[in-house]
Scaffold this motif. Structure first.
Motif, PDB file in Angstrom:
ATOM      1  N   ALA A 193       0.852  -1.186   0.000  1.00 37.08           N
ATOM      2  CA  ALA A 193       0.000   0.000   0.000  1.00 37.08           C
ATOM      3  C   ALA A 193       0.890   1.239   0.000  1.00 37.08           C
ATOM      4  O   ALA A 193       2.013   1.208   0.527  1.00 37.08           O
ATOM      5  CB  ALA A 193      -0.915  -0.012   1.222  1.00 37.08           C
ATOM      6  N   PRO A 194       0.450   2.355  -0.589  1.00 33.63           N
ATOM      7  CA  PRO A 194       1.316   3.545  -0.699  1.00 33.63           C
ATOM      8  C   PRO A 194       1.896   4.012   0.639  1.00 33.63           C
ATOM      9  O   PRO A 194       3.068   4.380   0.716  1.00 33.63           O
ATOM     10  CB  PRO A 194       0.391   4.595  -1.308  1.00 33.63           C
ATOM     11  CG  PRO A 194      -0.617   3.798  -2.074  1.00 33.63           C
ATOM     12  CD  PRO A 194      -0.837   2.551  -1.280  1.00 33.63           C
ATOM     13  N   HIS A 195       1.062   4.009   1.673  1.00 25.91           N
ATOM     14  CA  HIS A 195       1.564   4.491   2.960  1.00 25.91           C
ATOM     15  C   HIS A 195       2.606   3.527   3.556  1.00 25.91           C
ATOM     16  O   HIS A 195       3.479   3.940   4.307  1.00 25.91           O
ATOM     17  CB  HIS A 195       0.404   4.683   3.941  1.00 25.91           C
ATOM     18  CG  HIS A 195      -0.301   3.416   4.292  1.00 25.91           C
ATOM     19  ND1 HIS A 195      -1.295   2.878   3.514  1.00 25.91           N
ATOM     20  CD2 HIS A 195      -0.147   2.567   5.336  1.00 25.91           C
ATOM     21  CE1 HIS A 195      -1.742   1.755   4.060  1.00 25.91           C
ATOM     22  NE2 HIS A 195      -1.057   1.548   5.172  1.00 25.91           N
ATOM     23  N   VAL A 196       2.505   2.238   3.212  1.00 25.95           N
ATOM     24  CA  VAL A 196       3.500   1.264   3.693  1.00 25.95           C
ATOM     25  C   VAL A 196       4.842   1.546   3.046  1.00 25.95           C
ATOM     26  O   VAL A 196       5.899   1.521   3.693  1.00 25.95           O
ATOM     27  CB  VAL A 196       3.039  -0.173   3.388  1.00 25.95           C
ATOM     28  CG1 VAL A 196       4.113  -1.178   3.782  1.00 25.95           C
ATOM     29  CG2 VAL A 196       1.740  -0.473   4.104  1.00 25.95           C
ATOM     30  N   ASN A 197       4.813   1.802   1.760  1.00 25.61           N
ATOM     31  CA  ASN A 197       6.039   2.124   1.031  1.00 25.61           C
ATOM     32  C   ASN A 197       6.738   3.324   1.663  1.00 25.61           C
ATOM     33  O   ASN A 197       7.958   3.318   1.882  1.00 25.61           O
ATOM     34  CB  ASN A 197       5.691   2.405  -0.430  1.00 25.61           C
ATOM     35  CG  ASN A 197       6.923   2.708  -1.265  1.00 25.61           C
ATOM     36  OD1 ASN A 197       7.721   1.834  -1.537  1.00 25.61           O
ATOM     37  ND2 ASN A 197       7.065   3.966  -1.655  1.00 25.61           N
ATOM     38  N   ALA A 198       5.973   4.375   1.981  1.00 27.09           N
ATOM     39  CA  ALA A 198       6.557   5.575   2.591  1.00 27.09           C
ATOM     40  C   ALA A 198       7.090   5.287   3.997  1.00 27.09           C
ATOM     41  O   ALA A 198       8.198   5.706   4.364  1.00 27.09           O
ATOM     42  CB  ALA A 198       5.514   6.685   2.635  1.00 27.09           C
ATOM     43  N   ASN A 262      12.356   7.221  -2.497  1.00 24.93           N
ATOM     44  CA  ASN A 262      11.377   6.153  -2.744  1.00 24.93           C
ATOM     45  C   ASN A 262      10.037   6.423  -2.057  1.00 24.93           C
ATOM     46  O   ASN A 262       9.036   5.772  -2.377  1.00 24.93           O
ATOM     47  CB  ASN A 262      11.943   4.817  -2.268  1.00 24.93           C
ATOM     48  CG  ASN A 262      11.142   3.638  -2.766  1.00 24.93           C
ATOM     49  OD1 ASN A 262      11.039   3.407  -3.977  1.00 24.93           O
ATOM     50  ND2 ASN A 262      10.538   2.887  -1.844  1.00 24.93           N
ATOM     51  N   ILE A 263       9.992   7.367  -1.131  1.00 24.99           N
ATOM     52  CA  ILE A 263       8.723   7.734  -0.491  1.00 24.99           C
ATOM     53  C   ILE A 263       7.711   8.192  -1.535  1.00 24.99           C
ATOM     54  O   ILE A 263       6.503   7.917  -1.437  1.00 24.99           O
ATOM     55  CB  ILE A 263       8.950   8.855   0.556  1.00 24.99           C
ATOM     56  CG1 ILE A 263       9.837   8.334   1.706  1.00 24.99           C
ATOM     57  CG2 ILE A 263       7.632   9.377   1.090  1.00 24.99           C
ATOM     58  CD1 ILE A 263      10.226   9.418   2.683  1.00 24.99           C
ATOM     59  N   PHE A 264       8.214   8.858  -2.559  1.00 23.38           N
ATOM     60  CA  PHE A 264       7.328   9.447  -3.571  1.00 23.38           C
ATOM     61  C   PHE A 264       7.135   8.521  -4.773  1.00 23.38           C
ATOM     62  O   PHE A 264       6.488   8.896  -5.751  1.00 23.38           O
ATOM     63  CB  PHE A 264       7.896  10.788  -4.043  1.00 23.38           C
ATOM     64  CG  PHE A 264       8.215  11.717  -2.905  1.00 23.38           C
ATOM     65  CD1 PHE A 264       7.208  12.416  -2.268  1.00 23.38           C
ATOM     66  CD2 PHE A 264       9.521  11.859  -2.447  1.00 23.38           C
ATOM     67  CE1 PHE A 264       7.499  13.265  -1.216  1.00 23.38           C
ATOM     68  CE2 PHE A 264       9.815  12.709  -1.390  1.00 23.38           C
ATOM     69  CZ  PHE A 264       8.801  13.410  -0.770  1.00 23.38           C
ATOM     70  N   LEU A 265       7.715   7.329  -4.712  1.00 25.51           N
ATOM     71  CA  LEU A 265       7.595   6.387  -5.810  1.00 25.51           C
ATOM     72  C   LEU A 265       6.850   5.148  -5.353  1.00 25.51           C
ATOM     73  O   LEU A 265       6.622   4.934  -4.163  1.00 25.51           O
ATOM     74  CB  LEU A 265       8.989   5.995  -6.332  1.00 25.51           C
ATOM     75  CG  LEU A 265       9.886   7.145  -6.798  1.00 25.51           C
ATOM     76  CD1 LEU A 265      11.249   6.610  -7.187  1.00 25.51           C
ATOM     77  CD2 LEU A 265       9.253   7.886  -7.983  1.00 25.51           C
ATOM     78  N   LYS A 266       6.464   4.299  -6.289  1.00 26.06           N
ATOM     79  CA  LYS A 266       5.815   3.053  -5.962  1.00 26.06           C
ATOM     80  C   LYS A 266       6.792   1.905  -6.154  1.00 26.06           C
ATOM     81  O   LYS A 266       7.658   1.952  -7.015  1.00 26.06           O
ATOM     82  CB  LYS A 266       4.577   2.836  -6.855  1.00 26.06           C
ATOM     83  CG  LYS A 266       3.441   3.804  -6.587  1.00 26.06           C
ATOM     84  CD  LYS A 266       2.237   3.479  -7.446  1.00 26.06           C
ATOM     85  CE  LYS A 266       1.079   4.428  -7.150  1.00 26.06           C
ATOM     86  NZ  LYS A 266      -0.114   4.111  -7.977  1.00 26.06           N
TER      87      LYS A 266
END
Length: 644
Positions: A193-198, A262-266
């Motif tokens: 999920a996007p928030h997990v990546n960040a 990488n926070i702003f990438l998927k």
């Protein structure tokens, strides 16, 4: 009501069972440190342990739990639902309501365990804060030696602690995200999920930045490298491994920046690539490249390449062991020895040692023990001013020993109430003997008598090399003093040594500590009774100041009518750069040592005094700042003791 009472009693009983031993041990330790006058040493240690434990525990919890809470509150399932009914989903449904409580308790328990471990590093923290300067620098980084001896060790611990904390936080957060289905595998591909990546990218960036700092610390550790021809950084360490650490430092910083990007990438490709690059660079630059340099460039011309670093090792080892300040004196010998030469050097002739201490040990035992439980086991050599002439003498204390007694005399009352002390000492000149071939005694007999004016007015030895048992004095039992032709002579202790145990609480505490129920009983203990333990002087000194290394052979001194024990104490370290380690008697490897302290123990009172004999030693100066008031200047030592 009754149920609540029994519950309370049960909780108290359980607490006593779990913590009672530690509480009793601390209470009796506090009493003992108060007796010897070093309560400040105990509380300095306790405060430092508590501060470090509290700080480490709170910081660990502050890093771990908010991340878990964020993972719990923000997680949302990714699009795949094809795993419904699996154990993972079932567990998630069951645990969803209580997962927050579980995370809180888990973080709390983990923080408590981390705090316990951190408390053991209190001395490293204390030396870091109170670090002194050596006034010398290392030949590679040009930093003061004090940085390596006092600070680098704690920095290494702090780095390891932070790395452990961040790794645990990352793994625990990932696990929570997985349980909440914010991490999944869809069509064989890992999906976040996007928030997990960040979230995980931020933690990973922290790990990379921390690793960069770790490479800086690794560079300093090269000064203790054992891989070269001598101890310390060699040619390969300085020209290959140091360069590798500098490169890895830059790569780790760059990896941290990529993790933040990488926070702003998927996806996870960028973090995986950063990890792979750092691992590959570590293998190439940290392992393969130094090996190539060593084999192809250094070994073919090792003497020329390593000569500078061998010189560093020799110079720094000499400094660390104080071998760079050797004073040379010449004593011209006369080839013809005349009667005038002997008359002119009477003081030297009178100190030529004729007695060997090994057979003299047995002779002293046969002639001067004078009672089956008195032992003379160690002969020491010293000098005393006798009739205005400095004479070399042999000296030994007459100590009490009930070890291995087969006569039945070593009952509990005898061991701890009646036979409480040794008595007096024996002294003879090193160069005189009677017509029968026996020593000519300067001090001998019971009570001890001296024919040269070295009187012992307080001959009882309550603290010595052989006094392993605890003793109770000023009780309703008589203390055996020494045997006499008519009847045994008894005494009652009149000194300040020992811990008052007239109260029941103290007797109960020591009964628990020594696993001896009899100590809790009133008789033969009286309201004025005192308990002496740690009477063996090596154990006594070690308990007060365990950071020093003590000479295994203290020696007795007669001064102003009293008996004392004097012992050399050494400050040591294994963190002096380039200095070759040496294994000492207790098994430790040290590469710095100074005979910086003289310790004096009163054989009657049990007082322990530390006198600084090398005020230029940075380690003992740092210890004096950590434990203010513990170390006294040597000029404060009474002259009668200082002459010995």
């Amino acid at each position: 009501m009754r149920r609540g009472l029994w519950l309370t009693v049960g909780i108290i009983a359980l607490a006593l069972l779990v913590f009672g031993g530690k509480l009793v041990n601390f209470y009796t330790e506090w009493l003992w440190f108060g007796e010897v006058g070093y309560s400040s040493v105990l509380w300095t240690r306790v405060y430092a342990q508590a501060a470090l434990a509290l700080g480490a525990g709170l910081l660990f919890f502050a890093l771990l739990y908010p991340n878990l809470r964020f993972a719990l509150r923000s997680s949302a399932a990714v699009l795949s639902h094809n795993d419904a009914g699996t154990l993972r989903i079932d567990f998630g449904r069951i645990a969803q309501r209580s997962l927050g409580i579980i995370a809180f308790l888990a973080a709390l328990v983990a923080a408590f365990l981390v705090a316990l471990d951190a408390s053991t590093h209190w001395l490293q923290l204390s030396t870091f804060i109170n670090a002194g300067s050596f006034g010398e620098t290392d030949p590679v980084f040009n930093r003061d030696i004090g940085f390596y001896v006092f600070r680098l060790g704690f920095l290494r611990y702090a780095y390891g602690w932070l790395m452990f904390t961040l790794v645990i936080t990352a793994l625990a957060s990932a696990a929570v995200h997985y349980l909440r289905r914010a991490v999944d595998v869809i069509s064989g591909k890992l999906s976040l999920a996007p928030h997990v990546n960040a979230h995980l990218s931020v933690i990973l960036a922290g790990i990379f930045f921390l690793k960069a700092w770790g490479y800086r610390l690794d560079a300093y550790e090269l000064l203790y490298s054992p891989t070269g021809v001598v101890f310390g950084a060699g040619y390969t360490d300085v020209h290959a491994r140091l360069a590798a650490y500098n490169i890895l430092f830059v790569i780790a910083l760059a990896a941290g920046v990529l993790a933040l990007v990488n926070i702003f990438l998927k996806g996870i490709r960028l973090p995986v690539a950063a990890v792979a690059v750092l691992a590959g660079a570590s293998l190439l630059a940290g392992g393969i490249y130094p090996g190539i340099v060593q084999q192809t460039y250094v070994k073919p011309n090792e003497i020329a390449r390593e000569s500078k670093y061998i010189s560093n090792n020799i110079r720094m080892t000499r400094r660390a062991f104080n071998l760079d300040r050797i004073e040379t004196k010449y004593f011209p010998a006369e080839e013809k020895l005349t009667s005038r030469s002997i008359r002119d050097n009477k003081a030297i002739i009178n100190s030529v040692r004729l007695w060997d201490y090994r057979p003299l040990d047995k002779t002293y035992s046969q002639l001067q023990e004078l009672w089956q439980h008195y032992k003379i086991s160690n002969i020491d050599i010293d000098r005393y001013l006798i009739n205005d002439e400095l004479r070399q003498v042999t000296l030994s204390a007459r100590e009490l020993s009930l070890q291995g007694d087969a006569s039945g005399a070593a009952t509990w009352v005898n061991r701890h109430f009646q036979y409480t002390h040794g008595y007096g000492a024996v002294m003879s000149p090193v160069n005189r003997a009677t017509e029968g071939g026996l020593p000519e005694f300067f001090i001998s007999g019971l009570p001890p008598k001296s024919n040269v004016g070295i009187d012992i007015n307080q001959p009882q030895i309550y603290f010595g090399e052989m006094t392993a048992d605890y003793a109770l004095v000023r009780t309703n039992e008589k203390e055996f003093d020494y045997p006499s032709q008519d009847q045994p002579v008894y005494t009652s202790y009149q000194g300040r040594g020992g811990i008052p145990v007239g109260g029941y609480l103290r007797r109960l505490a020591f009964a628990w500590r020594f696993s001896e129920l009899n100590l809790a009983l009133k008789n033969p203990v009286s309201k004025d009774s005192r308990l002496m333990f740690r009477r063996q002087i090596q154990e006594r000194m070690q308990a007060v100041m365990p950071f020093l290394v003590y000479d295994p052979d203290p020696y007795p001194v007669v001064s102003n009518g009293r008996l004392y024990w004097m012992c050399d104490a050494y400050s040591v370290s294994q963190r002096y750069p380039y200095s070759t380690p040496y294994s000492i008697a207790d098994g430790r490897n040290v590469n710095y040592i100074r005979n910086s302290v003289k310790v004096v123990v009163d054989a009657y009172e049990g007082t322990v005094d530390y006198y600084v004999s090398d005020a230029d030693d940075p380690i003992i100066s740092t210890m004096a700042r950590i434990f203010p008031g513990t170390f006294k200047p040597l000029h404060n030592m009474p002259q009668g003791l200082r002459s010995h």
